[in-house]
Design a protein around this motif. Structure first.
Motif, PDB file in Angstrom:
ATOM      1  N   ASP A 176      17.624  15.228  -5.861  1.00 50.42           N
ATOM      2  CA  ASP A 176      17.083  14.280  -6.854  1.00 50.42           C
ATOM      3  C   ASP A 176      16.992  14.928  -8.231  1.00 50.42           C
ATOM      4  O   ASP A 176      15.963  14.868  -8.916  1.00 50.42           O
ATOM      5  N   SER A 177      18.091  15.509  -8.629  1.00 55.82           N
ATOM      6  CA  SER A 177      18.162  16.235  -9.895  1.00 55.82           C
ATOM      7  C   SER A 177      19.463  15.853 -10.603  1.00 55.82           C
ATOM      8  O   SER A 177      20.450  15.492  -9.973  1.00 55.82           O
ATOM      9  N   GLY A 178      19.431  15.924 -11.917  1.00 60.19           N
ATOM     10  CA  GLY A 178      20.628  15.622 -12.691  1.00 60.19           C
ATOM     11  C   GLY A 178      20.271  14.947 -13.989  1.00 60.19           C
ATOM     12  O   GLY A 178      19.239  15.251 -14.595  1.00 60.19           O
ATOM     13  N   ALA A 179      21.098  14.013 -14.443  1.00 60.65           N
ATOM     14  CA  ALA A 179      20.890  13.333 -15.720  1.00 60.65           C
ATOM     15  C   ALA A 179      20.543  11.861 -15.465  1.00 60.65           C
ATOM     16  O   ALA A 179      21.348  11.104 -14.911  1.00 60.65           O
ATOM     17  N   ARG A 180      19.342  11.473 -15.872  1.00 63.75           N
ATOM     18  CA  ARG A 180      18.895  10.094 -15.696  1.00 63.75           C
ATOM     19  C   ARG A 180      19.605   9.173 -16.680  1.00 63.75           C
ATOM     20  O   ARG A 180      19.708   9.473 -17.866  1.00 63.75           O
ATOM     21  N   VAL A 181      20.099   8.033 -16.171  1.00 65.81           N
ATOM     22  CA  VAL A 181      20.791   7.068 -17.037  1.00 65.81           C
ATOM     23  C   VAL A 181      20.182   5.676 -16.948  1.00 65.81           C
ATOM     24  O   VAL A 181      20.577   4.772 -17.688  1.00 65.81           O
ATOM     25  N   GLY A 182      19.239   5.483 -16.048  1.00 68.42           N
ATOM     26  CA  GLY A 182      18.586   4.191 -15.932  1.00 68.42           C
ATOM     27  C   GLY A 182      17.296   4.321 -15.158  1.00 68.42           C
ATOM     28  O   GLY A 182      17.227   5.066 -14.174  1.00 68.42           O
ATOM     29  N   GLN A 183      16.262   3.603 -15.599  1.00 76.55           N
ATOM     30  CA  GLN A 183      14.980   3.662 -14.915  1.00 76.55           C
ATOM     31  C   GLN A 183      14.209   2.378 -15.190  1.00 76.55           C
ATOM     32  O   GLN A 183      14.235   1.862 -16.314  1.00 76.55           O
ATOM     33  N   ARG A 184      13.562   1.861 -14.152  1.00 79.52           N
ATOM     34  CA  ARG A 184      12.772   0.649 -14.319  1.00 79.52           C
ATOM     35  C   ARG A 184      11.491   0.781 -13.508  1.00 79.52           C
ATOM     36  O   ARG A 184      11.535   1.100 -12.322  1.00 79.52           O
ATOM     37  N   ALA A 185      10.360   0.525 -14.133  1.00 78.57           N
ATOM     38  CA  ALA A 185       9.064   0.575 -13.464  1.00 78.57           C
ATOM     39  C   ALA A 185       8.584  -0.841 -13.157  1.00 78.57           C
ATOM     40  O   ALA A 185       8.901  -1.794 -13.880  1.00 78.57           O
ATOM     41  N   PHE A 186       7.816  -0.969 -12.086  1.00 78.34           N
ATOM     42  CA  PHE A 186       7.238  -2.260 -11.722  1.00 78.34           C
ATOM     43  C   PHE A 186       5.985  -2.030 -10.885  1.00 78.34           C
ATOM     44  O   PHE A 186       5.798  -0.960 -10.293  1.00 78.34           O
ATOM     45  N   ASP A 187       5.123  -3.033 -10.828  1.00 78.56           N
ATOM     46  CA  ASP A 187       3.856  -2.905 -10.116  1.00 78.56           C
ATOM     47  C   ASP A 187       4.034  -2.998  -8.606  1.00 78.56           C
ATOM     48  O   ASP A 187       4.908  -3.723  -8.110  1.00 78.56           O
ATOM     49  N   ILE A 188       3.182  -2.277  -7.885  1.00 73.29           N
ATOM     50  CA  ILE A 188       3.055  -2.448  -6.445  1.00 73.29           C
ATOM     51  C   ILE A 188       1.986  -3.509  -6.221  1.00 73.29           C
ATOM     52  O   ILE A 188       0.857  -3.362  -6.690  1.00 73.29           O
ATOM     53  N   LEU A 189       2.310  -4.572  -5.535  1.00 75.87           N
ATOM     54  CA  LEU A 189       1.374  -5.672  -5.346  1.00 75.87           C
ATOM     55  C   LEU A 189       0.249  -5.270  -4.385  1.00 75.87           C
ATOM     56  O   LEU A 189       0.489  -4.543  -3.409  1.00 75.87           O
ATOM     57  N   PRO A 190      -0.988  -5.716  -4.633  1.00 83.13           N
ATOM     58  CA  PRO A 190      -2.136  -5.265  -3.830  1.00 83.13           C
ATOM     59  C   PRO A 190      -2.009  -5.531  -2.338  1.00 83.13           C
ATOM     60  O   PRO A 190      -2.438  -4.717  -1.519  1.00 83.13           O
ATOM     61  N   ASP A 191      -1.445  -6.663  -1.950  1.00 82.41           N
ATOM     62  CA  ASP A 191      -1.370  -7.029  -0.533  1.00 82.41           C
ATOM     63  C   ASP A 191       0.028  -6.860   0.049  1.00 82.41           C
ATOM     64  O   ASP A 191       0.344  -7.411   1.103  1.00 82.41           O
ATOM     65  N   GLU A 192       0.860  -6.077  -0.606  1.00 79.67           N
ATOM     66  CA  GLU A 192       2.260  -5.953  -0.217  1.00 79.67           C
ATOM     67  C   GLU A 192       2.446  -4.992   0.949  1.00 79.67           C
ATOM     68  O   GLU A 192       1.869  -3.900   0.976  1.00 79.67           O
ATOM     69  N   SER A 193       3.240  -5.392   1.933  1.00 77.51           N
ATOM     70  CA  SER A 193       3.612  -4.495   3.019  1.00 77.51           C
ATOM     71  C   SER A 193       4.741  -3.583   2.551  1.00 77.51           C
ATOM     72  O   SER A 193       5.404  -3.852   1.547  1.00 77.51           O
TER      73      SER A 193
END
Length: 253
Positions: A176-193
């Motif tokens: 998991d190393s190298g050059a990052r070219v894309g990233q997207r963050a999002f919420d973890i839902l409270p009741d999500e499995s």
């Protein structure tokens, strides 16, 4: 500017989560994909029986039975990466070892511009990494450099994280190393499995990958080195981690 990318995928045999990922990608970019190569969902010298036993020891016999039932149901519905590829006339083949000289020669003859790795459990050696003209893109289900390693979705939930993400990067010989070219963050839902989270994460990853591939084709990608010293690494969870997951109010299904 790169014209009309030639793309090859390296992936794993997962009939539960990955067919939907490939449907999302192929319905837009099937005309650029040379092939999808599928490896067994096993780590190193693991056998199918050994993988099932490890899962049962970690998450319990009930959870292992539920997963087996989900896999069987998907197969009975004929859901698979191969069936998804066939719908868009994309070649899909099984391969045992992506680093084998014979397979490398096949990739060399195909002259793909970029390889895309999606949940492939095999470690890539230098000859494979250096083979495609533009490199190997990997899709990782976390905000790197945090949550490097295996099962990042599980670990984020076990640790009570409120936010998750997906990262796409060009790989090197480290994990998991190298050059990052894309990233997207999002919420973890409270009741999500974990199951629901994985399905949502795969859809977000597919959309992000399409954006990255478009940026690669038009030469509009920004490469940022992943700083491993600022992140974290997780391996296969043990009983304590599973208890932490459950104490956090999370469930697998």
């Amino acid at each position: 500017m790169v014209e009309r990318l030639k793309i090859t995928f390296l992936t794993t045999d997962d009939p539960v989560y990955l067919p939907a990922f490939y449907r999302r990608v192929l319905e837009r970019w099937s005309n650029r994909i040379e092939a999808v190569y599928v490896v067994p969902p096993l780590y190193r010298r693991q056998t199918p029986a050994g993988a099932a036993l490890r899962y049962a020891r970690t998450f319990g016999v009930g959870a292992a039975a539920h997963l087996s039932a989900r896999v069987l149901a998907a197969k009975l519905r004929r859901e698979s990466i191969a069936a998804t590829c066939a719908r868009w006339n994309v070649r899909c083949e099984e391969v045992a070892d992506v680093n084998a000289p014979g397979f490398l020669e096949r990739l060399r003859r195909a002259a793909a511009d970029v390889l895309v790795s999606v949940s492939c459990p095999q470690i890539y050696r230098r000859p494979l990494i250096e083979l495609p003209r533009l490199g190997i893109l990997n899709v990782h289900g976390a905000i790197l450099p945090h949550y490097r390693g295996v099962m990042p979705s599980f670990w984020m939930m076990a640790n009570g994280e409120k936010q998750a993400g997906v990262t796409i990067y060009f790989v090197d010989e480290k994990i998991d190393s190298g050059a990052r070219v894309g990233q997207r963050a999002f919420d973890i839902l409270p009741d999500e499995s974990l199951d629901g989270f994985l399905r949502r994460s795969k859809a977000i990853a597919a959309d992000l990958l399409l954006e990255v591939l478009e940026g690669l084709e038009t030469d509009r990608l920004t490469r940022t080195p992943i700083d491993l010293s600022a992140g974290s690494y997780y391996s296969w969870p043990g009983p304590d981690a599973v208890r932490l997951f459950r104490v956090a109010g999370r469930r697998l299904w």
